[in-house]
Design an enzyme around this catalytic site. Structure first.
Site, PDB file in Angstrom:
ATOM      1  N   SER A  99       0.839  -1.190   0.000  1.00 32.17           N
ATOM      2  CA  SER A  99       0.000   0.000   0.000  1.00 32.17           C
ATOM      3  C   SER A  99       0.885   1.256   0.000  1.00 32.17           C
ATOM      4  O   SER A  99       1.698   1.434  -0.910  1.00 32.17           O
ATOM      5  CB  SER A  99      -0.967  -0.049   1.183  1.00 32.17           C
ATOM      6  OG  SER A  99      -2.023   0.852   1.013  1.00 32.17           O
ATOM      7  N   ASP A 127      -9.610  -5.557  -4.340  1.00 27.18           N
ATOM      8  CA  ASP A 127      -8.715  -4.582  -3.715  1.00 27.18           C
ATOM      9  C   ASP A 127      -9.228  -3.154  -3.892  1.00 27.18           C
ATOM     10  O   ASP A 127      -9.726  -2.781  -4.954  1.00 27.18           O
ATOM     11  CB  ASP A 127      -7.344  -4.709  -4.398  1.00 27.18           C
ATOM     12  CG  ASP A 127      -6.188  -4.243  -3.549  1.00 27.18           C
ATOM     13  OD1 ASP A 127      -6.385  -3.361  -2.696  1.00 27.18           O
ATOM     14  OD2 ASP A 127      -5.080  -4.774  -3.756  1.00 27.18           O
ATOM     15  N   HIS A 167      -7.315  -6.066  -0.180  1.00 25.67           N
ATOM     16  CA  HIS A 167      -6.093  -5.266  -0.044  1.00 25.67           C
ATOM     17  C   HIS A 167      -4.952  -6.000   0.659  1.00 25.67           C
ATOM     18  O   HIS A 167      -3.856  -5.466   0.761  1.00 25.67           O
ATOM     19  CB  HIS A 167      -6.434  -3.985   0.724  1.00 25.67           C
ATOM     20  CG  HIS A 167      -5.458  -2.870   0.588  1.00 25.67           C
ATOM     21  ND1 HIS A 167      -4.991  -2.414  -0.633  1.00 25.67           N
ATOM     22  CD2 HIS A 167      -4.853  -2.083   1.524  1.00 25.67           C
ATOM     23  CE1 HIS A 167      -4.158  -1.410  -0.443  1.00 25.67           C
ATOM     24  NE2 HIS A 167      -4.044  -1.197   0.852  1.00 25.67           N
TER      25      HIS A 167
END
Length: 297
Positions: free
Chosen positions: A107, A247, A274
């Site tokens: 991320s 995601d 995610h």
């Protein structure tokens, strides 16, 4: 398995780190960059599994978070990409791995890893960008699209509280959790290490609020205009992209990495959002291990 913890001194602060495995023995060490900005290492702890293949795995908490120095009184402008890049470089040198290492960023960690890679550091051997957008404009537009698929009452609650400035309300928290359960982590209940990270962010959200905002889909912090798209062709190392079918980092947000990094491959985990590293842990670890072994690092 040898495990070592310690602190790297940086500008009067301390960066906590943990090494699983033995640096200097076996394969190129892998450094894990957690997300947020403002998370902790906990939710990406599973990448320690990669040490079983003979590769030292280095986790750390970025300053402002977890076991590293907290700076809750620092103004928003203190928290910058350059600050976290300098912290990473300091950690690499402190641990003596600056001449040969691989990075895996998840991320925000993938955004930070990409920022590191476009500067073409001599010791970087391979890069894994996991669940990361190439620009926050893409991220925000896709987040809004995903919001429109939420139940109408959830959408209404989010909008009502954002307009009223009551984003600390229980209603807003509960409505946000519907989005998170669809697009952040689909396992129910959340694994303990994931819950631990979110609990830590609730206690000290300084970095997250300064750089991102109150939620994953309401980005009003300093990163809101960030983009690396026009610099991606500078990345010279083999790169693996990871994302989940559900995601919040949708294919649209990841596509520029696939289009513009010269040596790149992309794996989408069909049953993940995610966090494939917890949602499809074994398959994710195998994918990363195969990639790193395949590029001989």
């Amino acid at each position: 398995m040898h495990v070592e913890e310690g602190f790297a001194k940086f500008r009067g602060y301390q960066t906590w780190y943990r090494i699983t495995g033995d640096i200097g023995k076996g394969k190129t060490p892998l450094v894990i960059l957690h997300g947020g900005p403002g998370c902790t290492y906990d939710y990406v702890d599973s990448f320690k599994d990669l040490a079983d293949s003979g590769r030292a795995v280095i986790h750390y908490d970025q300053i402002g978070n977890g076991k590293s120095t907290h700076l809750a009184d620092m103004p928003a402008e203190f928290w910058t990409v350059d600050f976290f890049l300098a912290e990473l470089e300091n950690l690499l040198q402190t641990l003596g791995v600056g001449e040969g290492y691989a990075l895996l960023g998840q991320s925000w960690g993938g955004m930070l890893a990409a920022e590191h890679a476009v500067r073409r550091p001599g010791g970087l051997r391979a890069l894994v960008i996991a669940n990361s957008p190439a620009s926050m404009a893409l991220w925000s537009s896709e987040a809004q699209r995903l919001r429109t698929a939420l139940p109408q009452k959830v959408q209404d609650a989010l909008k009502r509280n954002e307009e009223a400035g009551s984003i600390d309300s229980v209603e807003y928290h509960d409505a946000s959790r519907v989005f998170y359960d669809r697009h952040v982590c689909r396992l129910q209940p959340w694994p303990e290490e994931v819950a631990r990270t979110f609990a830590a962010m609730d206690v000290d959200p300084t970095v997250y609020h300064a750089m991102n905002g109150p939620t994953e889909f309401h980005v009003i912090g300093s990163m809101k205009d960030w983009s690396i798209i026009d610099r991606l062709d500078r990345i010279q190392v083999p790169t693996l992209l990871i994302s989940g079918r559900h995601d919040e980092a949708t294919p649209v947000t990841v596509q520029p990495y696939a289009d513009l990094i010269p040596d790149v491959r992309w794996t989408i985990f069909e049953n993940s959002s995610h966090m494939p590293h917890v949602e499809e842990r074994e398959a994710c670890m195998q994918t990363v291990s195969d990639f790193l072994d395949g590029v001989e690092v």
